[in-house]
Design an enzyme around this catalytic site. Structure first.
Site, mmCIF file in Angstrom:
data_model
loop_
_atom_site.group_PDB
_atom_site.id
_atom_site.type_symbol
_atom_site.label_atom_id
_atom_site.label_comp_id
_atom_site.label_asym_id
_atom_site.label_seq_id
_atom_site.Cartn_x
_atom_site.Cartn_y
_atom_site.Cartn_z
ATOM 1 N N HIS A 42 -12.074 4.312 -0.070
ATOM 2 C CA HIS A 42 -12.164 3.325 1.020
ATOM 3 C C HIS A 42 -12.960 2.095 0.595
ATOM 4 C CE1 HIS A 42 -11.723 6.842 4.121
ATOM 5 N NE2 HIS A 42 -10.527 6.334 3.812
ATOM 6 N N GLU A 50 -7.957 -4.296 5.395
ATOM 7 C CA GLU A 50 -7.787 -4.064 3.962
ATOM 8 C C GLU A 50 -6.708 -4.960 3.372
ATOM 9 O OE1 GLU A 50 -8.418 0.352 2.824
ATOM 10 O OE2 GLU A 50 -7.756 0.413 4.914
ATOM 11 N N ARG A 80 -2.553 -1.838 -3.531
ATOM 12 C CA ARG A 80 -3.664 -0.911 -3.375
ATOM 13 C C ARG A 80 -3.432 0.266 -4.313
ATOM 14 N NH1 ARG A 80 -4.307 4.026 0.641
ATOM 15 N NH2 ARG A 80 -6.482 4.546 0.269
ATOM 16 N N LYS A 139 3.154 0.821 3.226
ATOM 17 C CA LYS A 139 2.668 -0.165 4.184
ATOM 18 C C LYS A 139 2.683 -1.519 3.489
ATOM 19 C CE LYS A 139 -1.223 -0.978 7.345
ATOM 20 N NZ LYS A 139 -2.593 -0.525 7.747
ATOM 21 N N ARG A 142 -8.994 17.150 6.608
ATOM 22 C CA ARG A 142 -9.803 17.549 5.446
ATOM 23 C C ARG A 142 -11.119 18.162 5.903
ATOM 24 N NH1 ARG A 142 -9.240 11.684 2.983
ATOM 25 N NH2 ARG A 142 -6.989 11.607 2.731
ATOM 26 N N MET A 151 -8.195 12.186 17.157
ATOM 27 C CA MET A 151 -9.412 12.192 17.956
ATOM 28 C C MET A 151 -9.132 11.864 19.424
ATOM 29 S SD MET A 151 -12.634 12.829 17.989
ATOM 30 C CE MET A 151 -13.305 12.751 16.311
ATOM 31 N N ARG A 152 -8.163 11.017 19.684
ATOM 32 C CA ARG A 152 -7.846 10.680 21.073
ATOM 33 C C ARG A 152 -7.397 11.917 21.844
ATOM 34 N NH1 ARG A 152 -3.752 6.071 19.201
ATOM 35 N NH2 ARG A 152 -3.327 7.846 17.822
ATOM 36 N N ASN A 168 0.866 -1.170 0.000
ATOM 37 C CA ASN A 168 0.000 0.000 0.000
ATOM 38 C C ASN A 168 0.906 1.223 0.000
ATOM 39 O OD1 ASN A 168 -1.721 2.125 0.580
ATOM 40 N ND2 ASN A 168 -2.780 1.095 2.240
#
Length: 399
Positions: free
Chosen positions: A178, A383, A89, A14, A239, A282-283, A7
């Site tokens: 996605h 994925e 990917r 990755k 974004r 977010m954490r 990926n």
């Protein structure tokens, strides 16, 4: 059978070596900051139920060097001869591909032709393909496209209300992304809930640094929130998601920015980061909000509000709604965000089971809604496994 999955991002690679049948991973890792100072690679070797991790510098390495390092590790572990194919990917396949394909020079050219639609991603995907084909010239290579799963959308879902020539001549339409994650997660949800594979309706929320919602009817994508590019749709890590298109001209005129600079800011300095002025993680934002940080709380509230709006609207595209599925880094691990989202959707019959929701984190999967109401569940995305399986299906012995 061992499939090597690659990926390639704009500055990252990755990778994973895994068995598409049982999902067992032999080697995985991530190369980061490729082409920059501080480039590095992390390699995780799995054997006997244990993980052995090493991290090292690549000294400004590029994709070809990262692939070469992966190849050297495969040789050192005696695994190179086990690789039967490489799955890649690829972010954007335009309208040309509705399924994975064996990579040929013609396929590479189509990926190259789609660069205007994904200028950051497709060149990196091609760099990974070229490096891997040089390293494994005798193996089949397969392209698995983020956009392919969404090719089942109907024109009412994917066409913008713009002049016809923009679509026919320039390909201006919604493509969605996605797709590999949405396809894998929706399939797993069908199995977990015992639904009929040919008769079901799901709404899948893939929530990470990039976020998207997809409605899945009978195993097919019917609508998705990302558009011609991954910028459209939900509030994301950096974004903006949906904004008034006139904003671009306004900022060019009022702030003296170029259109490219505005687009760059909408992609890299907006979303959770822009709203909070603090972080795109977010954490960190949840922790800061609990400590009274107003910007963090606003970012969370806007994220959840836009997410709930989108989920509610996507029920319109389904003949039936069996479940809401959360996945991705935030979707799988933030019980707080899931609970807030479901509370916003309580009028549609979504009520969280507080204990189940709190316990379904860190790789745990399962139903997180109260019995007797609309089902909500968490499914861990994979994925790499999906890419490996789709790659294996195209090998000659799979026929």
């Amino acid at each position: 059978m061992q499939i090597l999955v690659l990926n390639s991002g704009s500055s990252s690679l990755k990778f994973a070596l895994l068995d598409p049948g049982n999902g067992d991973v032999r080697l995985s890792g991530l190369a980061e900051r490729l082409g920059q100072e501080g480039a590095s690679i992390r390699l995780d070797h799995f054997g006997g139920g244990e993980r052995d991790r090493t991290e090292e510098s690549l000294r400004g390495g590029v994709h070809a060097q990262a692939v070469a390092r992966v190849l050297a590790e495969l040789d050192a572990l005696g695994l190179r001869q086990d690789v039967v194919a490489v799955g890649h990917r690829v972010v954007h396949g335009g309208e040309a591909f509705n399924a994975p394909v064996l990579i040929t020079p013609e396929v590479e050219q189509v990926i190259r032709d789609c660069i205007p639609l994904a200028p950051l991603h497709n060149p990196a995907n091609l760099a990974g393909i070229e490096a891997a084909r040089a390293a494994f010239p005798d193996l089949p290579h397969v392209a698995v496209f983020d956009t392919a799963f969404h090719q089942t959308m109907r024109p009412v879902a994917y066409r913008y209300a713009v002049p016809e020539e923009w679509y026919t001549r320039y390909g201006v339409r919604r493509y969605g992304f996605h797709g590999t994650s949405h396809q894998y997660v929706s399939g797993q949800a069908v199995k977990m809930l015992g639904l009929n594979p040919g008769r079901h309706g799901l709404i899948v929320a893939h929530l990470g640094n990039g976020c998207s919602v997809t409605s899945v009817q009978d195993g097919k994508s019917r609508d998705t929130s990302m558009g011609m590019t991954p910028l459209e749709g939900l509030v994301m890590g950096t974004r903006s998601g949906n904004v008034d298109p006139s904003l671009v001209e306004f900022m060019v005129r009022e702030a003296g920015m170029t259109a490219a600079e505005v687009t760059d800011a909408l992609n890299k300095r907006s979303g959770l980061l822009g709203l909070s002025g603090l972080s795109n993680d977010m954490r960190e934002l949840v922790e800061a909000a609990l400590g009274g940080h107003a910007g963090a709380q606003l970012a969370i509230d806007r994220f959840v509000y836009r997410l709930a709006q989108t989920i509610a609207s996507y029920a319109v595209g389904l003949n039936r709604w069996d479940a809401l599925v959360f996945t991705g880094g935030i979707g799988e691990n933030s019980a707080h965000i899931r609970a807030m989202t479901m509370e916003r959707l309580r009028s549609l019959g979504l009520v969280p089971d507080e204990r189940a929701n709190e316990n379904t984190v860190r790789g745990q999967q399962g139903v997180i809604s109260k019995e007797g109401w609309v089902t909500a569940l968490v499914v861990s995305t994979n994925e790499e496994l999906m890419i490996a399986r789709q790659t294996a299906e195209l090998l000659p012995h799979s026929a």
